[in-house]
Scaffold this motif. Structure first.
Motif, mmCIF file in Angstrom:
data_model
loop_
_atom_site.group_PDB
_atom_site.id
_atom_site.type_symbol
_atom_site.label_atom_id
_atom_site.label_comp_id
_atom_site.label_asym_id
_atom_site.label_seq_id
_atom_site.Cartn_x
_atom_site.Cartn_y
_atom_site.Cartn_z
ATOM 1 N N ALA A 25 5.553 -11.433 -32.050
ATOM 2 C CA ALA A 25 5.025 -10.196 -31.294
ATOM 3 C C ALA A 25 3.856 -10.484 -30.241
ATOM 4 O O ALA A 25 3.068 -11.467 -30.789
ATOM 5 N N VAL A 26 3.616 -10.112 -29.028
ATOM 6 C CA VAL A 26 2.848 -10.130 -28.079
ATOM 7 C C VAL A 26 2.205 -8.774 -27.788
ATOM 8 O O VAL A 26 3.043 -7.898 -27.433
ATOM 9 N N GLU A 27 0.993 -8.472 -27.809
ATOM 10 C CA GLU A 27 0.323 -7.214 -27.208
ATOM 11 C C GLU A 27 -0.833 -7.644 -26.365
ATOM 12 O O GLU A 27 -1.417 -8.434 -26.530
ATOM 13 N N VAL A 28 -0.900 -6.668 -25.268
ATOM 14 C CA VAL A 28 -1.983 -7.039 -24.408
ATOM 15 C C VAL A 28 -2.855 -5.734 -24.380
ATOM 16 O O VAL A 28 -2.272 -4.766 -24.142
ATOM 17 N N PHE A 29 -4.245 -5.846 -24.642
ATOM 18 C CA PHE A 29 -5.234 -4.769 -24.617
ATOM 19 C C PHE A 29 -6.192 -5.057 -23.471
ATOM 20 O O PHE A 29 -6.604 -6.056 -23.329
ATOM 21 N N PRO A 30 -6.614 -4.290 -22.734
ATOM 22 C CA PRO A 30 -8.020 -4.260 -21.749
ATOM 23 C C PRO A 30 -9.244 -4.234 -22.616
ATOM 24 O O PRO A 30 -9.291 -3.399 -23.410
ATOM 25 N N ALA A 31 -9.825 -5.511 -22.305
ATOM 26 C CA ALA A 31 -11.163 -5.634 -23.147
ATOM 27 C C ALA A 31 -12.337 -5.121 -22.451
ATOM 28 O O ALA A 31 -13.176 -4.516 -23.011
ATOM 29 N N ASP A 32 -12.204 -5.124 -21.040
ATOM 30 C CA ASP A 32 -13.098 -4.284 -20.064
ATOM 31 C C ASP A 32 -12.391 -4.379 -18.783
ATOM 32 O O ASP A 32 -11.256 -5.020 -18.733
ATOM 33 N N GLY A 33 -13.113 -4.157 -17.806
ATOM 34 C CA GLY A 33 -12.537 -4.150 -16.493
ATOM 35 C C GLY A 33 -12.114 -5.554 -15.952
ATOM 36 O O GLY A 33 -11.301 -5.446 -15.150
ATOM 37 N N GLU A 34 -12.673 -6.538 -16.301
ATOM 38 C CA GLU A 34 -12.451 -7.762 -15.915
ATOM 39 C C GLU A 34 -11.615 -8.841 -16.991
ATOM 40 O O GLU A 34 -11.625 -9.954 -16.829
ATOM 41 N N THR A 35 -11.329 -8.264 -18.197
ATOM 42 C CA THR A 35 -10.920 -9.228 -19.241
ATOM 43 C C THR A 35 -9.631 -8.540 -20.104
ATOM 44 O O THR A 35 -9.729 -7.229 -20.376
ATOM 45 N N LEU A 36 -8.915 -9.117 -20.454
ATOM 46 C CA LEU A 36 -7.619 -9.036 -21.351
ATOM 47 C C LEU A 36 -7.768 -9.624 -22.595
ATOM 48 O O LEU A 36 -8.209 -10.825 -22.602
ATOM 49 N N ARG A 37 -7.441 -8.859 -23.597
ATOM 50 C CA ARG A 37 -7.368 -9.721 -24.837
ATOM 51 C C ARG A 37 -5.575 -9.411 -25.377
ATOM 52 O O ARG A 37 -4.946 -8.598 -25.216
ATOM 53 N N VAL A 38 -5.189 -10.876 -25.500
ATOM 54 C CA VAL A 38 -3.704 -11.003 -25.694
ATOM 55 C C VAL A 38 -3.570 -11.288 -27.309
ATOM 56 O O VAL A 38 -4.252 -12.511 -27.628
ATOM 57 N N ASP A 39 -3.043 -10.624 -27.898
ATOM 58 C CA ASP A 39 -2.702 -10.755 -29.368
ATOM 59 C C ASP A 39 -1.496 -11.441 -29.613
ATOM 60 O O ASP A 39 -0.585 -10.843 -29.038
ATOM 61 N N VAL A 40 -1.498 -12.502 -30.252
ATOM 62 C CA VAL A 40 -0.014 -13.428 -30.556
ATOM 63 C C VAL A 40 0.064 -13.429 -31.927
ATOM 64 O O VAL A 40 -0.688 -13.932 -32.734
ATOM 65 N N ARG A 41 1.359 -12.933 -32.248
ATOM 66 C CA ARG A 41 1.743 -13.209 -33.934
ATOM 67 C C ARG A 41 2.673 -14.073 -33.617
ATOM 68 O O ARG A 41 3.531 -14.152 -33.048
ATOM 69 N N PHE A 42 2.755 -15.063 -34.633
ATOM 70 C CA PHE A 42 3.629 -16.210 -34.550
ATOM 71 C C PHE A 42 3.950 -16.707 -36.020
ATOM 72 O O PHE A 42 3.361 -16.621 -36.862
ATOM 73 N N THR A 43 5.131 -17.498 -36.129
ATOM 74 C CA THR A 43 5.339 -18.252 -37.513
ATOM 75 C C THR A 43 5.513 -19.664 -37.299
ATOM 76 O O THR A 43 5.907 -20.071 -35.996
ATOM 77 N N ALA A 44 4.944 -20.340 -38.254
ATOM 78 C CA ALA A 44 4.925 -21.742 -38.063
ATOM 79 C C ALA A 44 5.200 -22.569 -39.392
ATOM 80 O O ALA A 44 4.487 -22.140 -40.219
ATOM 81 N N GLY A 45 6.236 -23.050 -39.661
ATOM 82 C CA GLY A 45 6.645 -23.719 -40.853
ATOM 83 C C GLY A 45 6.911 -22.656 -42.027
ATOM 84 O O GLY A 45 6.634 -22.761 -43.240
ATOM 85 N N GLY A 46 7.360 -21.310 -41.517
ATOM 86 C CA GLY A 46 7.696 -20.354 -42.279
ATOM 87 C C GLY A 46 6.712 -19.353 -42.664
ATOM 88 O O GLY A 46 6.883 -18.294 -43.359
ATOM 89 N N GLN A 47 5.405 -19.701 -42.181
ATOM 90 C CA GLN A 47 4.082 -19.022 -42.364
ATOM 91 C C GLN A 47 3.853 -18.187 -41.359
ATOM 92 O O GLN A 47 3.988 -18.652 -40.073
ATOM 93 N N GLY A 48 3.228 -16.710 -41.507
ATOM 94 C CA GLY A 48 2.729 -16.071 -40.359
ATOM 95 C C GLY A 48 1.220 -16.436 -40.065
ATOM 96 O O GLY A 48 0.490 -16.542 -40.678
#
Length: 116
Positions: free
Chosen positions: A86-109
């Motif tokens: 999953a990837v979600e992008v949120f405005p943090a302020d007028g000049e910054t974004l926060r990109v949240d990334v969910r991923f698995t590695a070796g079967g762990q989230g």
């Protein structure tokens, strides 16, 4: 095995020695480092890092998520054991974004957030 980092600093263990990570935790730490590093910013490894730092200026708000997913895929192309879920992008302020990334590695989230 790598030294464990939290917020850009080595984590001290008992006796002040740095804590190490291995396996899926090592891979997750490497993913976070690749996504936060600017692609082309480390001359010995020009393909290291991501272009997420350009997201705010290269895509329209309606395209942020799709563009971020492409940039993340590019940055993690050499990580065959990593699957972005999953990837979600949120405005943090007028000049910054926060990109949240969910991923698995070796079967762990895992989850990481990148400020761009």
């Amino acid at each position: 095995m790598e030294l464990k980092l939290e917020q850009g600093r080595y984590v001290p263990g008992p006796g002040g020695r740095p804590v190490t990570v291995s396996g899926p935790e090592e891979t997750a730490q490497r993913v976070t480092m690749k996504l936060t590093a600017r692609r082309g910013g480390f001359l010995p490894l020009p393909e290291y890092g991501s272009r997420l730092y350009t997201l705010l200026y290269t895509a329209r708000p309606s395209e942020y998520q799709t563009a971020a997913m492409q940039m993340i895929a590019e940055a993690l192309a050499d990580e065959p054991d990593v699957m972005v879920t999953a990837v979600e992008v949120f405005p943090a302020d007028g000049e910054t974004l926060r990109v949240d990334v969910r991923f698995t590695a070796g079967g762990q989230g895992f989850q990481t957030a990148v400020m761009v």
